[in-house]
Scaffold this motif. Structure first.
Motif, PDB file in Angstrom:
ATOM      1  N   ALA A 101      21.371  47.835  43.700  1.00  0.00           N
ATOM      2  CA  ALA A 101      21.793  47.488  42.340  1.00  0.00           C
ATOM      3  C   ALA A 101      23.308  47.520  42.276  1.00  0.00           C
ATOM      4  O   ALA A 101      23.932  48.526  42.637  1.00  0.00           O
ATOM      5  N   VAL A 102      23.887  46.408  41.834  1.00  0.00           N
ATOM      6  CA  VAL A 102      25.337  46.282  41.715  1.00  0.00           C
ATOM      7  C   VAL A 102      25.693  46.260  40.234  1.00  0.00           C
ATOM      8  O   VAL A 102      25.213  45.396  39.488  1.00  0.00           O
ATOM      9  N   TRP A 103      26.512  47.218  39.816  1.00  0.00           N
ATOM     10  CA  TRP A 103      27.035  47.218  38.446  1.00  0.00           C
ATOM     11  C   TRP A 103      28.359  46.470  38.480  1.00  0.00           C
ATOM     12  O   TRP A 103      29.321  46.895  39.133  1.00  0.00           O
ATOM     13  N   VAL A 104      28.401  45.318  37.819  1.00  0.00           N
ATOM     14  CA  VAL A 104      29.585  44.469  37.811  1.00  0.00           C
ATOM     15  C   VAL A 104      30.388  44.809  36.566  1.00  0.00           C
ATOM     16  O   VAL A 104      29.862  44.791  35.453  1.00  0.00           O
ATOM     17  N   ARG A 105      31.640  45.126  36.764  1.00  0.00           N
ATOM     18  CA  ARG A 105      32.445  45.571  35.635  1.00  0.00           C
ATOM     19  C   ARG A 105      33.797  44.860  35.606  1.00  0.00           C
ATOM     20  O   ARG A 105      34.271  44.343  36.623  1.00  0.00           O
ATOM     21  N   THR A 106      34.382  44.853  34.433  1.00  0.00           N
ATOM     22  CA  THR A 106      35.782  44.499  34.233  1.00  0.00           C
ATOM     23  C   THR A 106      36.168  45.125  32.897  1.00  0.00           C
ATOM     24  O   THR A 106      35.293  45.563  32.141  1.00  0.00           O
ATOM     25  N   ASP A 107      37.435  45.177  32.608  1.00  0.00           N
ATOM     26  CA  ASP A 107      37.841  45.805  31.351  1.00  0.00           C
ATOM     27  C   ASP A 107      37.412  44.939  30.160  1.00  0.00           C
ATOM     28  O   ASP A 107      37.166  43.734  30.302  1.00  0.00           O
ATOM     29  N   GLU A 108      37.323  45.563  28.999  1.00  0.00           N
ATOM     30  CA  GLU A 108      36.806  44.878  27.809  1.00  0.00           C
ATOM     31  C   GLU A 108      37.634  43.663  27.429  1.00  0.00           C
ATOM     32  O   GLU A 108      37.084  42.610  27.073  1.00  0.00           O
ATOM     33  N   ALA A 109      38.948  43.775  27.501  1.00  0.00           N
ATOM     34  CA  ALA A 109      39.806  42.651  27.107  1.00  0.00           C
ATOM     35  C   ALA A 109      39.570  41.446  28.012  1.00  0.00           C
ATOM     36  O   ALA A 109      39.479  40.301  27.532  1.00  0.00           O
ATOM     37  N   THR A 110      39.455  41.671  29.316  1.00  0.00           N
ATOM     38  CA  THR A 110      39.198  40.576  30.251  1.00  0.00           C
ATOM     39  C   THR A 110      37.835  39.958  30.000  1.00  0.00           C
ATOM     40  O   THR A 110      37.688  38.732  29.992  1.00  0.00           O
ATOM     41  N   ALA A 111      36.833  40.805  29.774  1.00  0.00           N
ATOM     42  CA  ALA A 111      35.488  40.292  29.497  1.00  0.00           C
ATOM     43  C   ALA A 111      35.500  39.417  28.249  1.00  0.00           C
ATOM     44  O   ALA A 111      34.915  38.324  28.245  1.00  0.00           O
ATOM     45  N   ARG A 112      36.176  39.868  27.202  1.00  0.00           N
ATOM     46  CA  ARG A 112      36.225  39.081  25.954  1.00  0.00           C
ATOM     47  C   ARG A 112      36.944  37.752  26.182  1.00  0.00           C
ATOM     48  O   ARG A 112      36.499  36.714  25.690  1.00  0.00           O
ATOM     49  N   GLN A 113      38.038  37.766  26.937  1.00  0.00           N
ATOM     50  CA  GLN A 113      38.760  36.524  27.242  1.00  0.00           C
ATOM     51  C   GLN A 113      37.858  35.543  27.979  1.00  0.00           C
ATOM     52  O   GLN A 113      37.867  34.335  27.690  1.00  0.00           O
ATOM     53  N   ARG A 114      37.068  36.040  28.919  1.00  0.00           N
ATOM     54  CA  ARG A 114      36.164  35.168  29.671  1.00  0.00           C
ATOM     55  C   ARG A 114      35.085  34.595  28.764  1.00  0.00           C
ATOM     56  O   ARG A 114      34.705  33.430  28.903  1.00  0.00           O
ATOM     57  N   ILE A 115      34.571  35.411  27.864  1.00  0.00           N
ATOM     58  CA  ILE A 115      33.533  34.949  26.936  1.00  0.00           C
ATOM     59  C   ILE A 115      34.092  33.852  26.036  1.00  0.00           C
ATOM     60  O   ILE A 115      33.445  32.819  25.812  1.00  0.00           O
ATOM     61  N   VAL A 116      35.302  34.058  25.529  1.00  0.00           N
ATOM     62  CA  VAL A 116      35.936  33.039  24.683  1.00  0.00           C
ATOM     63  C   VAL A 116      36.160  31.762  25.484  1.00  0.00           C
ATOM     64  O   VAL A 116      35.866  30.651  25.029  1.00  0.00           O
TER      65      VAL A 116
END
Length: 196
Positions: free
Chosen positions: A123-138
């Motif tokens: 099992a791989v938990w893939v992470r990044t910081d919240e700001a980066t994740a939000r930028q990618r979602i946008v």
């Protein structure tokens, strides 16, 4: 042997892109055929149709109704499909947030998964910081993300990082700025962890 490898994490962390990047190298490294099961691909249309039939926003994959009534059946369906492939000798990469399952340490629990002792698990938990994740979602501008973005403060409260015993045997990979060596090291960790 067959393997069941999970790529999980919050929206915008890059778990699907990472799984797609590694499926070929993983098949070559193990000499085993793999299939990719992405929860959104498997159930996105069905979930949307169900929400619409219930008079809800069909793109609202983070609403209380979805989380209470549709989330778990979608995951169980993905696991049912994974078990069918494993029984046919095809290894599986399964992609989905699975944050509740990580929190409850279920992804490496053979009894809960319903898989035999000879199936290798990772099992791989893939992470990044919240700001980066939000930028990618946008940036990806996917309609299914509209509810998250409109209710970000509520959504962000559900984001968590595994801690303590939740990290036992969990492979953590940060997608903020990985290089080729990081991908190679991750591949080796998955191969080693999933050797039953």
């Amino acid at each position: 042997m067959t393997r069941l490898v999970f790529f999980c994490g919050h929206a915008g962390t890059g778990k699907t892109s990472l799984a797609k990047r590694l499926i070929g190298p993983l098949a070559r490294a193990t000499g085993e055929p793999f299939c990719l099961l992405d929860k959104d691909t498997l159930y996105g249309r069905t979930g949307a149709a169900t929400l619409a039939a219930l008079g809800q926003d069909p793109r609202d994959r983070d609403s209380p109704l979805f989380l209470q009534h549709l989330r778990d059946p979608e995951y169980q369906g993905m696991l049912d499909t994974a078990r069918e492939n494993l029984a046919l000798g095809v290894s599986v990469i399964a992609v989905g947030p699975l944050s509740g399952e990580v929190r409850e340490r279920r992804l490496l629990d053979r009894a809960w998964l319903g898989v035999a002792a000879d199936v290798g698990l990772a099992a791989v938990w893939v992470r990044t910081d919240e700001a980066t994740a939000r930028q990618r979602i946008v940036a990806r501008a996917h309609p299914d993300d509209a509810y998250k973005l409109a209710h970000w403060n509520s959504y962000r409260k559900r984001r968590f990082e595994p801690q303590g015993a939740q990290l036992d045997d969990l492979i953590v990979f940060d997608t903020s700025a990985p290089g080729p060596a990081d991908y190679d090291a991750l591949l080796q960790r998955i191969v080693q962890a999933s050797a039953a």
